[in-house]
Design a protein around this motif. Structure first.
Motif, PDB file in Angstrom:
ATOM      1  N   ILE A   1      42.464  36.247  48.320  1.00 56.93           N
ATOM      2  CA  ILE A   1      41.063  36.708  48.275  1.00 56.93           C
ATOM      3  C   ILE A   1      40.183  36.413  47.218  1.00 56.93           C
ATOM      4  O   ILE A   1      40.760  36.733  46.167  1.00 56.93           O
ATOM      5  N   ASN A   2      39.251  35.862  47.140  1.00 59.47           N
ATOM      6  CA  ASN A   2      38.424  35.542  46.127  1.00 59.47           C
ATOM      7  C   ASN A   2      38.286  36.676  45.362  1.00 59.47           C
ATOM      8  O   ASN A   2      37.874  37.894  45.711  1.00 59.47           O
ATOM      9  N   ALA A   3      38.316  36.638  43.839  1.00 64.60           N
ATOM     10  CA  ALA A   3      38.191  37.646  43.091  1.00 64.60           C
ATOM     11  C   ALA A   3      36.709  38.131  42.751  1.00 64.60           C
ATOM     12  O   ALA A   3      36.342  39.341  42.605  1.00 64.60           O
ATOM     13  N   ALA A   4      35.606  37.465  43.343  1.00 66.56           N
ATOM     14  CA  ALA A   4      34.327  37.710  43.335  1.00 66.56           C
ATOM     15  C   ALA A   4      33.984  38.817  44.500  1.00 66.56           C
ATOM     16  O   ALA A   4      32.944  39.120  44.679  1.00 66.56           O
ATOM     17  N   THR A   5      35.097  38.922  45.463  1.00 66.80           N
ATOM     18  CA  THR A   5      34.716  39.525  46.749  1.00 66.80           C
ATOM     19  C   THR A   5      34.484  40.913  46.565  1.00 66.80           C
ATOM     20  O   THR A   5      35.508  41.625  45.872  1.00 66.80           O
ATOM     21  N   VAL A   6      33.612  41.596  47.164  1.00 68.06           N
ATOM     22  CA  VAL A   6      33.332  42.912  47.121  1.00 68.06           C
ATOM     23  C   VAL A   6      32.851  43.725  48.249  1.00 68.06           C
ATOM     24  O   VAL A   6      32.515  43.041  49.120  1.00 68.06           O
TER      25      VAL A   6
ATOM     26  N   VAL B   1      42.479  37.427  39.359  1.00 68.57           N
ATOM     27  CA  VAL B   1      41.703  36.354  38.692  1.00 68.57           C
ATOM     28  C   VAL B   1      42.809  35.237  38.567  1.00 68.57           C
ATOM     29  O   VAL B   1      44.008  35.407  38.730  1.00 68.57           O
ATOM     30  N   ASN B   2      42.228  34.084  38.103  1.00 69.31           N
ATOM     31  CA  ASN B   2      43.308  32.843  37.907  1.00 69.31           C
ATOM     32  C   ASN B   2      44.034  33.464  36.730  1.00 69.31           C
ATOM     33  O   ASN B   2      43.658  33.745  35.587  1.00 69.31           O
ATOM     34  N   SER B   3      45.307  33.066  36.926  1.00 73.43           N
ATOM     35  CA  SER B   3      46.439  33.369  35.779  1.00 73.43           C
ATOM     36  C   SER B   3      47.696  32.726  36.150  1.00 73.43           C
ATOM     37  O   SER B   3      48.038  32.343  37.400  1.00 73.43           O
ATOM     38  N   LEU B   4      48.565  32.715  35.351  1.00 69.91           N
ATOM     39  CA  LEU B   4      50.040  32.007  35.385  1.00 69.91           C
ATOM     40  C   LEU B   4      50.668  33.240  36.422  1.00 69.91           C
ATOM     41  O   LEU B   4      51.598  32.576  37.351  1.00 69.91           O
ATOM     42  N   GLU B   5      50.597  34.323  36.191  1.00 62.93           N
ATOM     43  CA  GLU B   5      51.327  35.389  36.946  1.00 62.93           C
ATOM     44  C   GLU B   5      50.938  35.196  38.719  1.00 62.93           C
ATOM     45  O   GLU B   5      51.815  35.693  39.206  1.00 62.93           O
ATOM     46  N   TYR B   6      49.987  34.535  38.926  1.00 62.36           N
ATOM     47  CA  TYR B   6      49.659  34.172  40.449  1.00 62.36           C
ATOM     48  C   TYR B   6      50.889  33.534  41.013  1.00 62.36           C
ATOM     49  O   TYR B   6      51.106  33.877  42.320  1.00 62.36           O
ATOM     50  N   LEU B   7      51.318  32.681  40.436  1.00 61.86           N
ATOM     51  CA  LEU B   7      52.346  31.694  40.900  1.00 61.86           C
ATOM     52  C   LEU B   7      53.567  32.453  41.546  1.00 61.86           C
ATOM     53  O   LEU B   7      53.796  32.090  42.834  1.00 61.86           O
ATOM     54  N   PRO B   8      54.419  33.194  40.758  1.00 63.61           N
ATOM     55  CA  PRO B   8      55.376  33.854  41.367  1.00 63.61           C
ATOM     56  C   PRO B   8      55.108  34.900  42.397  1.00 63.61           C
ATOM     57  O   PRO B   8      55.948  35.101  43.351  1.00 63.61           O
TER      58      PRO B   8
END
Length: 142
Positions: A95-100, A73-80
């Motif tokens: 990968i889009n978080a909505a992908t299933v 999901v979108n988060s600050l942790e994504y960057l590092p």
């Protein structure tokens, strides 16, 4: 008055985004580079975390040109994570978080990702998915 447009390209202090982050950390380490909600990273923090991620990936055998999927999901942790993958010489596969289901399997299979980093809240997306022979590991955050 001239209508000429300058085509000069400014000189960058680095050849890659992780190198640019490191250069900025050395120049202005305490400056905030990114915020998300109430959380923030300084250049120094982002550079340190990016290096930690790169080292962690390399210890798991991730090398130049390998692909690492990110299901988050979108988060600050994504960057590092994203920049750490690049610093390790690998390629991030967002990968889009909505992908299933079959869509997730297709993305993982066709990307050739050797590993996937997934938010704990999205872990159930892997329930019932067929095995992927190229995937060697999965890391869960949160």
């Amino acid at each position: 008055m001239s209508d000429a447009v300058s085509t000069a390209v400014p000189e960058l202090p680095a050849r890659s985004v992780p190198e640019l982050i490191a250069a900025r950390a050395a120049e202005r380490g305490d400056a905030v580079v990114a915020t998300f909600g109430d959380a923030a990273y300084t250049y120094r923090e982002l550079d340190r975390l990016t290096g930690n991620v790169a080292a962690w990936l390399q210890r798991r055998g991730v090398g130049r040109g390998d692909r690492v999927a990110l299901l988050m999901v979108n988060s600050l942790e994504y960057l590092p994570l994203f920049f750490g993958i690049a610093r390790a010489g690998a390629v991030a596969v967002p990968i889009n978080a909505a992908t299933v289901g079959e869509g997730l399997h297709y993305n993982l299979d066709h990307s050739g990702a050797v590993g996937v980093i997934v938010d704990a809240d999205l872990l159930d997306r892997f329930d019932g998915l067929a095995a992927l022979p190229q995937r060697r590991w999965r890391a869960v955050l949160g």
